[in-house]
Write a protein that holds these residues in place. Structure first.
Motif, PDB file in Angstrom:
ATOM      1  N   ASP A   7      -6.834  14.727   6.441  1.00  0.00           N
ATOM      2  CA  ASP A   7      -8.170  14.177   6.570  1.00  0.00           C
ATOM      3  C   ASP A   7      -9.216  15.115   5.996  1.00  0.00           C
ATOM      4  OD1 ASP A   7     -10.054  12.384   7.233  1.00  0.00           O
ATOM      5  OD2 ASP A   7     -10.071  12.821   9.377  1.00  0.00           O
ATOM      6  N   HIS A  10     -14.802  17.517   9.262  1.00  0.00           N
ATOM      7  CA  HIS A  10     -15.930  16.996  10.037  1.00  0.00           C
ATOM      8  C   HIS A  10     -16.547  18.125  10.836  1.00  0.00           C
ATOM      9  CE1 HIS A  10     -14.442  12.814   9.418  1.00  0.00           C
ATOM     10  NE2 HIS A  10     -13.258  13.417   9.476  1.00  0.00           N
ATOM     11  N   ARG A  17     -19.121   5.615  16.529  1.00  0.00           N
ATOM     12  CA  ARG A  17     -18.008   4.894  15.909  1.00  0.00           C
ATOM     13  C   ARG A  17     -18.541   3.603  15.290  1.00  0.00           C
ATOM     14  NH1 ARG A  17     -13.784   3.547  20.107  1.00  0.00           N
ATOM     15  NH2 ARG A  17     -12.353   3.435  18.323  1.00  0.00           N
ATOM     16  N   GLU A 169      -9.943  10.048  16.223  1.00  0.00           N
ATOM     17  CA  GLU A 169      -9.717   9.793  14.794  1.00  0.00           C
ATOM     18  C   GLU A 169      -8.226   9.749  14.465  1.00  0.00           C
ATOM     19  OE1 GLU A 169     -10.897  11.833  10.585  1.00  0.00           O
ATOM     20  OE2 GLU A 169     -12.344  10.738  11.786  1.00  0.00           O
ATOM     21  N   GLU A 172      -6.954   6.363  15.605  1.00  0.00           N
ATOM     22  CA  GLU A 172      -7.441   5.274  14.755  1.00  0.00           C
ATOM     23  C   GLU A 172      -6.756   5.249  13.395  1.00  0.00           C
ATOM     24  OE1 GLU A 172     -11.652   6.074  14.704  1.00  0.00           O
ATOM     25  OE2 GLU A 172     -12.050   4.427  16.108  1.00  0.00           O
ATOM     26  N   LYS A 173      -6.609   6.397  12.779  1.00  0.00           N
ATOM     27  CA  LYS A 173      -6.087   6.460  11.409  1.00  0.00           C
ATOM     28  C   LYS A 173      -4.576   6.368  11.332  1.00  0.00           C
ATOM     29  CE  LYS A 173      -7.705   8.772   8.110  1.00  0.00           C
ATOM     30  NZ  LYS A 173      -8.125   9.811   7.140  1.00  0.00           N
ATOM     31  N   TYR A 196     -10.531   5.187  22.420  1.00  0.00           N
ATOM     32  CA  TYR A 196      -9.824   4.457  21.363  1.00  0.00           C
ATOM     33  C   TYR A 196      -9.357   3.083  21.835  1.00  0.00           C
ATOM     34  CZ  TYR A 196      -5.875   3.145  18.384  1.00  0.00           C
ATOM     35  OH  TYR A 196      -4.995   2.463  17.579  1.00  0.00           O
TER      36      TYR A 196
END
Length: 647
Positions: A7, A10, A17, A169, A172-173, A196
């Protein structure tokens, strides 16, 4: 093994979100470990007994383990928790079979290294798994193009408490089987899957407060379900050995609207009720109006608990504090604090305390000959007499005669390694130069590191995620290995059957409603443990302990006697540097206490309790303390032993 994704970088500035989706109405999250020394078999039993678990969190990182891991890594060892192999070998087969995602901070200072180890374990087990990492990185300019930033693993053992966002994250990914993190706040490990799965956003502060409450209650594992709670001297906490053996790790059922129930496996031992929840609520808490996590600052003063059954408790009324989101995050920076040298020797029988006193005198005197002026660095105590520093030993030798099996321990914290080594040499010399009958001498020395605390702006803290997957080429071999491993973890074994005489049968049904509770008597001296119960915790050099009355009406009376000065008077003996302080030493101690020790007492209305915080009392904190109880865990029961007169 093949790298699937890495990724972008950040920072920790909160970003809402985009169109978060509600994937479930309820999510079930279990705690599989509450500290680095917890039991993998207990986590496996939770997986076996609670089939609806969506997530299993292994919380294995603390200030002490982080400092130890830094020293191991500096010496060329692993920067991650090496026990991750043991945990994953046992848990992965069933977790993958059930579709339960494991989240753990065992990555410590090197999550990518832990990721590789888990993939290696999965391959040997014949499992295809995806393992995500979420960890803090430092960012530097790359090459001549100053706009290009390159991430690096944090150097020098520096680590910052991250919030739930990096884990969210990952989920989600990647929808991974395992998420491995660096230092993430304990409650955030549990909050992330709630955010999530339930479609929460970072500005849903009421929901985040409730979710973080659930995480805080779960984070110490069995401390919520009877562990660190059983006490034979308290009829309301006297759990049988057999029940304690069969206690269940906790889990939580969290609804999308913020309704929280904590639970233990149905039919398991241990205990889950108002008392266990109240103790864990205040564990390692400072100001209950502002319990700081990276995601939300929580007010827990009005939190309440309602038992729904013997294995489930409804938890409510956590709310965000007025300053609801911290602008800065807590960073820990390793710093050398010197060299520890220690020694122990046992004495028994007639006048053993006097012989221990002579041994202490000799070692201090020998050290003063070789290294003048270091005696103030040395702390001594007698195991079996005053090692917890509850009170000074009387000068009347008749009070020593009941002790016929003791062990002198002396701890020194020195600036130089040579001084620590010299101390061990002088201590060993007791064998031929000390009092009669000293045996079982043991000594040691080691370098000590403390974690210095700093507050850092969120914009200056960076993190990155990534994913790798294991590849098992032979599907037949994979299936055989999978079935073999499931067979190994398929049965919940019956707890060990102990002889009836050793079971310490509980004198009351601890899972039932309050039995025979009445207000404590007035105007007579009674020990505090007849009025309330307590648990103590530590944060750095600060101690906190709860005061939870058995009878709510005693709350107002407790407030009248538990004052800052009362607390100082009780804990001042913790700072004695010898078992035999003279009047001059006591006067200096009391002066230091008045100048440096601060006491804060907070009311927690929802559970009619007090939270007491004592600052600068733990001899520098767990990473450099010379006390036998570095964490101050035993202090709660020492407080409860105090005699008081209630109005």
């Amino acid at each position: 093994m093949e790298k699937q994704d890495s990724d972008s970088i950040h920072n920790c500035v909160i970003k809402l979100r985009v169109d978060p989706k509600k994937r479930r109405d309820k999510v079930y999250i279990g705690c599989g470990a509450g500290f680095g020394g917890d039991r993998p078999m207990a986590a496996l039993k939770l997986l076996q007994r609670v089939k609806q678990l969506h997530y299993l969190v292994l919380e294995c990182l603390a200030e002490r383990t982080l400092a130890d891991r830094f020293q191991i890594m500096s010496a060329g060892g692993d920067g991650y928790d090496s026990r991750i192999s043991e945990w994953m070998r046992l848990l992965l087969p069933l977790a993958v079979e059930r579709g339960t995602c494991i989240i753990t901070n065992m990555g410590a200072m090197h999550p990518p290294g832990a990721q590789e180890k888990v993939l290696e374990i999965a391959t040997t087990l014949g499992l295809n798994v995806s393992v995500a990492v979420a960890y803090e990185v430092s960012v530097r300019e790359s090459g001549s193009n100053s706009s290009t930033k390159k991430p690096y693993i944090m150097e020098g053992g520096v680590s910052t408490y991250l919030g739930a966002a990096p884990i969210v994250e990952c989920l989600e990914k990647y929808q991974p089987n395992v998420v491995i993190t660096s230092r993430v706040a304990d409650a955030a490990l549990f909050l992330a899957p709630m955010v999530y799965e339930l479609g929460w956003n970072w500005d849903n502060l009421e929901l985040l407060a409730q979710g973080s409450l659930a995480g805080h209650l779960l984070e110490c594992g069995c401390q919520l379900t009877g562990g660190y709670f059983m006490h034979p001297g308290d009829k309301y906490r006297d759990i049988s050995f057999q029940s304690l053996l069969d206690q269940s790790l906790p889990y939580a059922e969290i609804s999308f609207d913020g309704k929280i129930c904590v639970a233990k496996a149905e039919g398991s031992g241990g205990i889950l009720n108002f008392r266990t929840c109240a103790q864990q609520l205040l564990y390692e808490v400072g100001d209950p109006a502002a319990y700081v996590t990276p995601d939300v600052v929580i007010d827990i003063r009005d939190v309440s608990f309602q038992s729904l059954s013997s294995h489930k408790v409804l938890c409510g009324r956590a709310k965000p504090s007025p300053e609801s989101v911290p602008g800065k995050l807590l960073r820990l920076v390793p710093k050398d604090c010197g060299w520890k040298g220690w020694g122990e020797v046992s004495y028994g029988g007639h006048e053993c305390v006097k012989r221990a006193r002579a041994a202490e005198f000799l070692v201090r005197s020998w050290m003063e000959e070789v290294v003048p002026g270091v005696n103030h660095n040395i702390l001594s105590y007698i195991i079996g007499l005053d090692s917890l520093k509850t009170a000074s030993i009387s000068d009347d030798p008749s009070s020593w005669r009941t002790s016929e099996d003791i062990r002198l321990r002396m701890d020194g914290l020195f600036e130089l390694k040579d001084h620590a080594v010299q101390f061990t040499k002088e201590f060993i010399a007791l064998y031929t130069n000390g009092p009669a009958g000293g045996g079982g001498v043991s000594t040691g020395h080691k370098k000590e590191v403390i974690l210095e605390k700093q507050l850092v702006g969120r914009e200056h803290v960076f993190w990155q995620t990534g994913l790798k997957c294991s590849k098992v080429a032979d599907s037949i071999t994979q299936e055989v290995a999978r079935e073999e491993n499931l067979l190994k973890t398929d049965v919940v074994h019956e707890p060990l059957s102990l002889p009836e005489a050793s079971l310490n049968i509980c004198s009351v049904d601890c899972s039932s409603k309050e039995i025979g509770l009445s207000s404590a008597p007035s105007g007579q001296k009674i020990p505090l443990y007849t009025v309330c119960h307590s648990r103590s915790g530590d944060k750095g050099n600060d101690l906190n302990f709860s005061m939870i009355p058995r009878f709510p009406l005693d709350f107002e009376r407790l407030k009248m006697i538990i004052t800052p000065q009362w607390v100082k008077d009780v804990v001042s003996t913790l700072l004695n540097t010898s078992s035999f302080p003279d009047s001059d030493a006591i006067n200096k101690r009391d002066q230091w206490v008045n100048e440096h020790v601060k006491v804060e007492i907070y009311e927690v209305r929802g559970i009619h309790s007090l939270n007491v915080v004592v600052r600068n009392i733990l001899d520098g904190g767990v990473n450099c303390s010379r006390r036998i109880d570095r964490h101050g865990k035993s202090i709660s029961d020492l407080i409860l032993s105090q005699q008081v007169v209630l109005p």
